[in-house]
Design an enzyme around this catalytic site. Structure first.
Site, PDB file in Angstrom:
ATOM      1  N   GLU A  52       0.800  -1.225   0.000  1.00 58.03           N
ATOM      2  CA  GLU A  52       0.000   0.000   0.000  1.00 58.03           C
ATOM      3  C   GLU A  52       0.829   1.271   0.000  1.00 58.03           C
ATOM      4  O   GLU A  52       0.501   2.225  -0.692  1.00 58.03           O
ATOM      5  CB  GLU A  52      -0.955   0.016   1.206  1.00 58.03           C
ATOM      6  CG  GLU A  52      -2.140  -0.911   1.053  1.00 58.03           C
ATOM      7  CD  GLU A  52      -3.187  -0.674   2.123  1.00 58.03           C
ATOM      8  OE1 GLU A  52      -3.483   0.495   2.403  1.00 58.03           O
ATOM      9  OE2 GLU A  52      -3.696  -1.662   2.680  1.00 58.03           O
ATOM     10  N   ASP A 125      -2.441  -4.171   3.225  1.00 57.13           N
ATOM     11  CA  ASP A 125      -2.585  -4.456   4.651  1.00 57.13           C
ATOM     12  C   ASP A 125      -3.469  -5.669   4.902  1.00 57.13           C
ATOM     13  O   ASP A 125      -4.434  -5.911   4.166  1.00 57.13           O
ATOM     14  CB  ASP A 125      -3.169  -3.247   5.380  1.00 57.13           C
ATOM     15  CG  ASP A 125      -2.150  -2.125   5.513  1.00 57.13           C
ATOM     16  OD1 ASP A 125      -0.969  -2.354   5.204  1.00 57.13           O
ATOM     17  OD2 ASP A 125      -2.537  -1.015   5.925  1.00 57.13           O
ATOM     18  N   ASP A 127      -6.149  -6.715   6.267  1.00 51.73           N
ATOM     19  CA  ASP A 127      -7.491  -6.530   6.799  1.00 51.73           C
ATOM     20  C   ASP A 127      -8.476  -6.490   5.637  1.00 51.73           C
ATOM     21  O   ASP A 127      -8.099  -6.716   4.480  1.00 51.73           O
ATOM     22  CB  ASP A 127      -7.583  -5.258   7.647  1.00 51.73           C
ATOM     23  CG  ASP A 127      -7.094  -4.017   6.899  1.00 51.73           C
ATOM     24  OD1 ASP A 127      -7.041  -4.046   5.650  1.00 51.73           O
ATOM     25  OD2 ASP A 127      -6.776  -3.015   7.553  1.00 51.73           O
ATOM     26  N   GLU A 129     -10.058  -3.981   4.201  1.00 47.89           N
ATOM     27  CA  GLU A 129      -9.761  -2.945   3.215  1.00 47.89           C
ATOM     28  C   GLU A 129      -8.591  -3.374   2.345  1.00 47.89           C
ATOM     29  O   GLU A 129      -8.590  -3.144   1.132  1.00 47.89           O
ATOM     30  CB  GLU A 129      -9.438  -1.626   3.931  1.00 47.89           C
ATOM     31  CG  GLU A 129     -10.590  -1.041   4.726  1.00 47.89           C
ATOM     32  CD  GLU A 129     -11.819  -0.757   3.881  1.00 47.89           C
ATOM     33  OE1 GLU A 129     -11.671  -0.220   2.768  1.00 47.89           O
ATOM     34  OE2 GLU A 129     -12.933  -1.090   4.331  1.00 47.89           O
ATOM     35  N   TYR A 341       1.356  -5.302  13.109  1.00 47.19           N
ATOM     36  CA  TYR A 341       0.215  -4.618  12.491  1.00 47.19           C
ATOM     37  C   TYR A 341      -0.647  -3.957  13.557  1.00 47.19           C
ATOM     38  O   TYR A 341      -0.994  -4.574  14.564  1.00 47.19           O
ATOM     39  CB  TYR A 341      -0.607  -5.617  11.680  1.00 47.19           C
ATOM     40  CG  TYR A 341      -1.651  -4.963  10.808  1.00 47.19           C
ATOM     41  CD1 TYR A 341      -1.286  -3.976   9.891  1.00 47.19           C
ATOM     42  CD2 TYR A 341      -2.991  -5.318  10.905  1.00 47.19           C
ATOM     43  CE1 TYR A 341      -2.228  -3.372   9.086  1.00 47.19           C
ATOM     44  CE2 TYR A 341      -3.942  -4.718  10.097  1.00 47.19           C
ATOM     45  CZ  TYR A 341      -3.559  -3.740   9.196  1.00 47.19           C
ATOM     46  OH  TYR A 341      -4.508  -3.136   8.394  1.00 47.19           O
ATOM     47  N   ARG A 343      -3.741  -2.663  13.539  1.00 48.30           N
ATOM     48  CA  ARG A 343      -5.207  -2.736  13.557  1.00 48.30           C
ATOM     49  C   ARG A 343      -5.616  -4.143  14.002  1.00 48.30           C
ATOM     50  O   ARG A 343      -5.632  -5.075  13.213  1.00 48.30           O
ATOM     51  CB  ARG A 343      -5.793  -2.406  12.187  1.00 48.30           C
ATOM     52  CG  ARG A 343      -5.537  -0.963  11.770  1.00 48.30           C
ATOM     53  CD  ARG A 343      -6.272  -0.572  10.512  1.00 48.30           C
ATOM     54  NE  ARG A 343      -5.992   0.809  10.144  1.00 48.30           N
ATOM     55  CZ  ARG A 343      -5.069   1.190   9.278  1.00 48.30           C
ATOM     56  NH1 ARG A 343      -4.320   0.268   8.681  1.00 48.30           N
ATOM     57  NH2 ARG A 343      -4.865   2.459   8.997  1.00 48.30           N
ATOM     58  N   HIS A 391      -4.921 -11.117  13.778  1.00 49.48           N
ATOM     59  CA  HIS A 391      -3.625 -10.494  14.043  1.00 49.48           C
ATOM     60  C   HIS A 391      -3.363 -10.478  15.540  1.00 49.48           C
ATOM     61  O   HIS A 391      -4.266 -10.267  16.334  1.00 49.48           O
ATOM     62  CB  HIS A 391      -3.601  -9.070  13.498  1.00 49.48           C
ATOM     63  CG  HIS A 391      -4.117  -8.961  12.099  1.00 49.48           C
ATOM     64  ND1 HIS A 391      -3.518  -9.585  11.037  1.00 49.48           N
ATOM     65  CD2 HIS A 391      -5.198  -8.315  11.599  1.00 49.48           C
ATOM     66  CE1 HIS A 391      -4.200  -9.327   9.943  1.00 49.48           C
ATOM     67  NE2 HIS A 391      -5.225  -8.560  10.257  1.00 49.48           N
TER      68      HIS A 391
END
Length: 808
Positions: A52, A125, A127, A129, A341, A343, A391
């Site tokens: 990203e 990433d 997740d 998104e 990570y 999140r 995670h």
């Protein structure tokens, strides 16, 4: 459909089509014997890895070396169009996705790299998104390529190489969950917002989650306004034994039953009864209490502690955490991802990291400070139901990078946040703190007093980390977010060596103090995040954006670090609750979040969730268009006299730039004022400021105003004279020689551009000052500030610096 890879032991790796969306796509590991086996299966010179962010790409490229090209998508590359709904509700909620403005250049660059690549490793990433970005990249780059999904939980050499060697399939269920979330947000935003434009003012927006967060803040304000304060009293005696002075507080008329003092007459009688009397020790209780460490950070806990301990906003905390995750240039080590990570809502720590931490603690602090057995933390209550365990908890990636050792490689804010994460993780496996607590009960003429004292016998984990006062108060069931460490936590109010039956004399005559019960505190960013998490509203990755949205839209303002709903926010909230009771319901919104989780797990079909939402919502929309009140016609009296006409009163009204004060005699009197509101609800009229230039039409003064995009100037005789101009600084543009610098609001912060734009596109990030650069003689320099250099000027061309202490 998407292409992905599958393999099994002893079989060659062959790209296959992804499973249908109706079935759960399980990530299957590709397990080649070694990296060379992967390379032999493809033709071409390199494999392409797409992440990203550019900073992450730079770090990963260093680890992978030759044979790999690493490029960045710079976040999402496709989204719904801004100009229309972009969702076909009649045909399966099909999305009209288009490249985001400015991203076609990025896509063209990626397509060029992908053309000759042996394989493409999609590594946004880890997740939902990120999964959507991976799918969008695959769609844009062509499905005939060989695609693999790579998940980096940490940007370290071992983690990156391990992830590349063991890629998995794209997870269509996770992508479906992201699509559903995006469509729900679009349906709510694009269907309700136009109604608000018509009924209130243009530029407003409604959000599926942000509007519910606004409701929580508004209801807290209602609770505060409805609160009735009650009087109560306390009696404190200052005692002395030996050289030690300590305090004892009134407890009750029985030694083991606490009594509240609510009557001044009762209080005065007690004071009369104990005047000039000795305090007799009737009971001494001593006990040893253990205080256990807390788990490493989840996203929400990190945000809360960053707000309470470091004074950060949630948005700032997440931006800095992102940088620490993606990679920082550590002196002597190059680019290093410093944390895992960021999140996550899991307390889990990988076994290898746990073993490494316990080994570090033993060597650094000794066996005494290491917990006897490894501590495994689990979520409790509703949090456990909603926990995403993909995670692990947020932790340092390498215990060799102690904060003190790499401080010179970090900015001040990076160092503060990294230290917070480091200390929290390290303390999570340490031994409990041991606290000796003493409670002494005194009898004074049949009135009982108590003195509490505590001493930290063994600091344990507290050597490294102590939670903020807010977190300690919440654990004890308290509500004072600003309270200092109580006697339960610290060695305050140290007591002398006393014995039962002993008489102690007061140093002075005991006195009473009057108190009034306080209303519940307003939310700050930390307590709002905690509330959203407990109610299941939003997810850890969205909390910062939720708070940012409701403040940017003018629904909430931050006063003394507290979130206070504005008149506009309260009015819009009431309108939305009345017209959209389901969509504004906390439990309804939390239930939708659970549905999104179920879609990600493959247990619910995404189109069913959307149909169940849209059918009743469509009917509610039609009703709201007809029945919602028109706020443009409403006024709220303030009781403030008009400063222009004799009998007018100032009322709160709404316009295109938000709320303002206007005379009740409008249109006969057009007097208006800007205002602010204090925490106690008092309206304060903002003193008007005027620009140095006069109105070019009528030569009257130009009033400085603040709008959606920053400052502007307007004729003081508005609306008779409708002159409205940009707010210009008294500094001429050195490029075109005609325009002046104008303060403008960018996406993240203000910048200063030429008023002759688009004919002149000269712009500066720093505040421009008319000062000739000693280095290159450029006539304008930018004003800057740093902790090391203080306030100084820097040339935008040659970067020459001028210390403001040396020159004016």
């Amino acid at each position: 459909m998407a292409q992905a890879s599958k393999s099994s032991a002893g079989k060659s790796k062959t790209p296959v089509k992804a499973k249908a969306a109706s079935k759960k796509v399980v990530a299957k590991k590709v397990a080649p014997k070694d990296k060379e086996e992967v390379s032999e299966k493809f033709s071409g010179d390199y494999n392409l890895v797409i992440v990203e962010s550019p900073s992450k790409a730079k770090t990963i490229k260093k680890y992978l070396g030759k044979g790999y090209q690493v490029a960045a998508s710079n976040g999402h590359v496709k989204d719904l169009p801004k100009s229309k709904l972009g969702v076909d509700v009649k045909h399966g909620f099909a999305m009209d996705l288009v490249p985001i403005t400015g991203k076609q250049v990025v896509l063209d660059k990626l397509a060029k790299l992908a053309k000759d690549a042996k394989a493409i490793y999609l590594a946004p990433d880890p997740d939902r998104e990120g999964e959507a970005i991976a799918y969008h990249l695959m769609e844009e780059l062509g499905k005939k390529k060989k695609y693999y999904r790579v998940l980096f939980n940490a940007i370290t050499k071992n983690s990156v190489l391990k992830a590349i060697e063991n890629p998995s399939e794209l997870d269509e269920n996770k992508y479906d969950s992201q699509k559903t979330r995006r469509i729900l947000d679009r349906l709510v935003g694009y269907k309700i917002s136009p109604i608000l434009w018509e009924k209130v003012q243009r530029g407003l927006s409604a959000g599926r989650v942000q509007s519910v967060a606004l409701r929580i803040i508004v209801e807290k304000e209602d609770e505060i306004k409805a609160f009735v304060s009650e009087q109560w009293f306390s009696i404190t005696a200052k005692l002395k034994e030996g050289n030690t002075v300590f305090e004892a507080n009134y407890y009750g008329e029985e030694p083991n039953k606490k009594m509240e003092l609510l009557d001044i007459k009762v209080t005065d009688k007690i004071l009369a009864d104990i005047k000039n009397k000795d305090f007799k020790v009737t009971e001494i209780k001593k006990r040893e209490r253990k205080q256990n460490p807390s788990p490493p950070f989840t996203t929400s806990k990190l945000q809360q502690e960053a707000v309470n301990k470091l004074g950060f906003t949630t948005k700032k905390a997440m931006m800095i955490a992102q940088r620490l995750y993606e990679g920082v240039d550590v002196k002597g080590e190059g680019m290093q991802g410093l944390i895992t990570y960021m999140r996550t809502d899991s307390f889990r720590t990988e076994p290898e990291a746990l073993a490494s931490l316990r080994k570090y603690l033993k060597g650094r602090y000794g066996d005494k400070y290491l917990s006897e057995e490894p501590i495994y933390y689990k979520k409790k209550g509703n949090a456990a139901v909603n926990a995403q365990d993909a995670h692990e908890a947020i932790r340092p990636t390498n215990l060799e990078f102690e904060p003190s050792k790499i401080k010179d490689s970090l900015s001040d804010d990076e160092f503060k946040l990294y230290s917070l994460i480091w200390n929290k993780f390290v303390s999570s496996q340490m031994s409990p703190a041991v606290i000796d607590q003493t409670t002494v009960t005194f009898d004074v003429n049949k009135h009982f007093f108590r003195a509490n004292g505590s001493i930290i016998k063994f600091a344990g984990f507290r050597t490294v980390y102590i939670e903020s006062a807010m977190e300690r108060a919440k654990k004890r069931g308290g509500d004072d977010e600003n309270e200092e460490e109580s006697s339960n936590d610290a060695g305050s109010n140290l007591l002398p060596d006393l014995k039962e039956g002993q008489n102690v004399k007061p140093v002075e005559i005991p006195v009473s103090e009057e108190h009034w019960t306080s209303p519940p505190p307003r939310y700050n960013e930390a307590s709002l995040v905690k509330e959203l998490e407990e109610k299941g509203i939003g997810r850890p990755s969205t909390y910062a954006a939720i708070i940012s949205n409701i403040t940017d839209k003018g629904y909430v303002e931050k006063i003394e670090n507290r979130l206070l709903p504005t008149e506009l926010g309260i009015a819009v909230c009431r309108m939305l609750i009345s017209s959209f009771p389901n969509e504004m319901d906390v439990q309804f919104t939390a239930k939708l979040e659970e549905q999104l989780d179920l879609i990600a797990e493959g247990d619910v079909k995404w189109t069913k969730v959307l149909k169940d939402f849209w059918t009743p919502f469509e009917k509610t929309l039609d009703k709201a268009k007809e029945e919602m009140k028109d706020l443009k016609k409403q006024e709220i009296p303030t009781g403030i006299n008009c400063g222009k006409c004799a009998d007018g009163m100032m009322n709160i009204r709404w316009g295109k730039n938000g709320s303002f004060l206007a005379c009740s005699n409008y249109p006969d009197c057009n007097h208006t004022e800007d205002f602010t509101k204090s925490l106690d609800g008092k309206i304060n009229i903002v003193e008007k400021k005027y620009h140095s230039d006069a109105c070019p039409k009528c030569n009257k003064r130009l009033e400085v105003k603040t709008g959606k995009y920053g400052k502007f100037v307007r004729c003081e005789d508005y609306p008779k004279c409708d002159t409205t101009l940009p707010f210009t600084l008294p500094v001429h543009c050195p490029e075109c020689k005609t325009g002046k610098f104008v303060e403008k609001k960018g996406r993240f912060k203000f910048f200063y551009g030429c008023s002759s734009y688009p004919n002149c596109n000269n712009a500066m990030w720093d505040y421009p000052i008319q000062h000739v650069c000693p280095g290159c003689e450029y006539p304008v320099m930018g004003q800057r500030f740093s902790k090391r250099d203080g306030k100084f000027l820097q040339c935008p061309k040659c970067k020459h610096k001028v210390n403001l202490g040396d020159e004016e």
